[in-house]
Design an enzyme around this catalytic site. Structure first.
Site, PDB file in Angstrom:
ATOM      1  N   HIS A   1      43.831  38.453  37.572  1.00  0.00           N
ATOM      2  CA  HIS A   1      44.083  37.799  38.672  1.00  0.00           C
ATOM      3  C   HIS A   1      44.802  38.195  39.679  1.00  0.00           C
ATOM      4  O   HIS A   1      44.818  37.703  40.893  1.00  0.00           O
ATOM      5  CB  HIS A   1      44.667  35.996  38.051  1.00  0.00           C
ATOM      6  CG  HIS A   1      44.149  35.676  36.914  1.00  0.00           C
ATOM      7  ND1 HIS A   1      44.009  36.119  35.700  1.00  0.00           N
ATOM      8  CD2 HIS A   1      43.253  34.707  37.775  1.00  0.00           C
ATOM      9  CE1 HIS A   1      43.290  34.927  35.242  1.00  0.00           C
ATOM     10  NE2 HIS A   1      42.999  33.751  36.141  1.00  0.00           N
TER      11      HIS A   1
ATOM     12  N   ASP B   1      33.088  36.651  35.744  1.00  0.00           N
ATOM     13  CA  ASP B   1      34.566  35.614  35.632  1.00  0.00           C
ATOM     14  C   ASP B   1      34.597  35.042  37.484  1.00  0.00           C
ATOM     15  O   ASP B   1      34.158  36.253  38.580  1.00  0.00           O
ATOM     16  CB  ASP B   1      36.003  36.460  35.292  1.00  0.00           C
ATOM     17  CG  ASP B   1      37.174  35.959  35.018  1.00  0.00           C
ATOM     18  OD1 ASP B   1      37.423  34.843  35.091  1.00  0.00           O
ATOM     19  OD2 ASP B   1      37.593  36.462  34.578  1.00  0.00           O
TER      20      ASP B   1
END
Length: 477
Positions: free
Chosen positions: A192, A262
Site C-alpha cells: 500500500h 490487486d
C-alpha cells in the site's frame, strides 16, 4: 462485443461516497464489469450501522447498470470481507475474527462453515464476489502487511484452510478470490506504501508461498488475485500484478480462471505507472480483471487506444474479457441458496474463536484468574466487550489481576495476563507471565477469552506461526 465493451468488461472500479446513481451512469457509459464496494460506499442508519435494505438497493442499481448494454450475464459486485481488520461491512452483519483464527483452530470443516456463513449474509445484499480468502503464508513479525490476515505460517495448512473457506463461500453463491499471488506474507514492505521485493528463489517460493495457490487451483477456485510484489527470480523491478512471467507461472500451475490484480490505485503501482498505463501493462502481462484503477475512464481509454494502436494485441483483450464473461455466465447459471439474515453467523463466529484461543504460557486447566479482574489496554470498545463477556462468564471487573489487551499494531504489554487481539507477535516481548492469543475482537472472541479465564473452557488453539521463542504449534495439549 465492441472494443469499448471488451475494455469495460475487464475493469472493476471503485467510487467515492454513496451516490450509486452517478457511479451507475459511469458503469453504463464505459460498459464496466461491475464495481467493488468500499467502506465509504456502505449506507448506514441513524445508529451508524449498515442499512441492509439501502445496501441491497445500491448493489442492485450497480448490477443493473452492468447489464444495461444487453449482456446476459451478471455484473460483478464485490467487496473485501475477510474478517478481522479487513471488513467493509460491520454490524448488523456478523463480526468475524481475523483469518489467523482458522489456522489456530486447525479445523477445515469449521473453516468451511465460516466461509459459507459469511457469504450467506453477503449474497442477499447483492454481492457475488468477495476478495477473500487471504492464502498468503506469513513469516511472522517481519511481515508488516498480512499478519493475522494470513490463516497460517504453515503452507499446507494455509492451502487446506483457504480451499475450505473458498468452497464454503461458493456454496452460498459468492465467488472467492485467493490472494495475493506470488505471496505477500513473506515480504517486509507494505505494498500500500511502496513496492516490496521478494528475494526468494523459485524453489523457495514453490516450497512455501505457492503451495496454497496450487491447492486452491487444484480445487477449482475461480479467481486468483495477483499482488504488487517484485520478484527478481521472475522479473526484476516489476510488480507481479504487471509481470508477464508471473502470469505465466500462475497459468503453469493449471489455472484457467480469472486473474485479477490487486487494487491498481495502491502506491506500489501508482508511483510507477501513471495515466492509465498500469491497466494496459497489467492486461498485456496477462491479467484478466483490473481492480480499482485510479481513474477508470482514463484506464478504459488507454486500453481502447492501445488496441487500436497495436501496442496491446486485440487477442489478449479478447481472452481477458472472455474469461471474465465465462466466469459470470457460470455464476449466473449456478443456483444460490436463499441466504441468511444479517448476524445469522454469530454462533459460528463464536465457535471459531472458542476453537482457536491459544495459551502460550500459563496454566492449561482451571481458572486463570480469581473471581475478579481488572482490564487495561485495547480500545474503549475492546474493554467494554471484555467487561460484558466477563459478566456473562461470572467474572467481576474492578479488582484483581490485570488483563492487558493488545489491539492491532499494539505494543507489548505488562500486567498479569497479556492478550493479543490480532496477530500474536506482541506477546513475544510482553512482560506478563500469562500470554494468550485470541486473534479477534468480536463479542464471540471475548466470550471465548472470558470462558478460558474463568476456567469454564479450555484453550484448544495452537500457534499457527512462531512468536519469538514460542514455536509454531505452541498451545495447550
Amino acid at each position: 462485443m465492441t472494443p469499448e465493451q471488451k475494455a469495460g468488461q475487464v475493469l472493476m472500479p471503485f467510487f467515492a461516497g454513496t451516490d450509486a446513481a452517478a457511479h451507475a451512469a459511469t458503469i453504463e457509459r464505459l460498459h464496466l464489469a461491475g464495481s467493488i464496494i468500499m467502506g465509504d460506499n456502505v449506507p448506514v442508519d441513524a445508529r451508524k450501522q449498515v442499512d441492509p435494505a439501502a445496501m441491497a438497493a445500491t448493489t442492485a442499481r450497480l448490477a443493473q447498470a452492468a447489464r444495461a448494454d444487453g449482456r446476459t450475464w451478471p455484473g460483478l459486485i464485490g467487496v473485501d470481507q475477510e474478517g478481522g481488520m479487513v471488513a467493509r461491512l460491520g454490524s448488523p452483519l456478523t463480526e468475524w475474527p481475523a483469518p489467523m483464527t482458522y489456522g489456530a483452530a486447525g479445523n477445515t470443516a469449521l473453516t468451511k462453515d465460516a466461509g459459507r456463513a459469511m457469504a450467506s449474509e453477503l449474497a442477499p445484499l447483492g454481492f457475488n464476489v468477495d476478495f477473500a480468502p487471504d492464502t498468503d503464508v506469513t513469516i511472522g513479525p517481519a511481515d508488516p502487511t498480512i499478519g493475522a490476515r494470513s490463516m497460517s505460517g504453515y503452507p499446507d495448512a494455509a492451502g487446506a484452510l483457504g480451499v475450505a473457506f473458498s468452497q464454503g463461500m461458493q456454496e452460498s453463491g459468492v465467488l472467492p478470490a485467493v490472494k495475493h499471488f506470488p505471496g505477500h506474507g513473506s515480504v517486509t514492505v507494505d505494498s500500500h506504501q511502496d513496492l516490496p521485493v521478494q528475494p526468494a528463489s523459485i524453489a523457495d517460493l514453490e516450497a512455501r508461498d505457492w503451495k496454497p495457490f496450487r491447492a486452491a487451483i487444484g480445487a477449482g477456485v475461480p479467481m486468483v488475485m495477483t499482488g504488487h510484489i517484485a520478484v527478481p527470480a521472475l522479473e526484476p523491478g516489476v510488480p507481479a500484478s504487471l509481470s508477464a512471467p508471473t502470469y505465466a507461472a500462475l497459468r503453469g500451475m493449471g489455472f484457467n480462471g480469472v486473474a485479477v490484480t490487486d487494487a491498481l490505485n495502491m502506491a506500489a503501482v501508482q508511483k510507477r505507472y501513471p495515466d492509465g498505463s498500469a491497466a494496459v501493462a497489467a492486461l498485456a502481462a496477462g491479467a484478466d480483471l483490473l481492480l480499482m484503477p485510479t481513474d477508470v475512464a482514463q484506464a478504459h481509454a488507454a486500453i481502447v487506444g492501445a488496441v487500436a494502436g497495436g501496442s496491446l494485441p486485440a487477442a489478449r483483450l479478447d481472452e481477458a474479457a472472455q474469461r471474465v464473461a465465462t466466469m459470470m455466465i457460470w455464476r449466473g447459471r449456478t443456483a444460490a441458496p436463499p441466504g441468511s439474515a444479517p448476524g445469522a453467523g454469530a454462533d459460528i463466529s463464536a465457535r471459531v474463536s472458542a476453537a482457536a484461543v491459544t495459551v502460550l504460557s500459563g496454566p492449561c486447566s482451571g481458572p486463570l484468574v480469581p473471581g475478579s479482574v481488572r482490564v487495561a489496554g485495547g480500545s474503549p470498545q475492546d474493554r467494554a466487550r471484555f467487561e460484558a463477556a466477563a459478566a456473562r462468564a461470572g467474572l467481576a471487573v474492578g479488582e484483581g489481576p490485570v488483563v492487558s489487551l493488545i489491539g492491532y499494531g499494539g505494543a507489548p504489554a505488562g500486567g498479569d495476563i497479556a492478550v493479543s487481539l490480532d496477530a500474536p507477535w506482541p506477546l513475544q516481548d510482553s512482560a506478563a507471565p500469562v500470554k494468550v492469543a485470541l486473534y479477534g475482537r468480536s463479542p464471540g472472541a471475548f466470550d471465548a477469552l472470558a470462558a478460558v479465564l474463568a476456567g469454564k473452557a479450555t484453550a484448544p488453539g495452537k500457534l499457527p506461526a512462531a512468536v519469538g521463542s514460542f514455536p509454531a504449534g505452541t498451545g495447550c495439549p
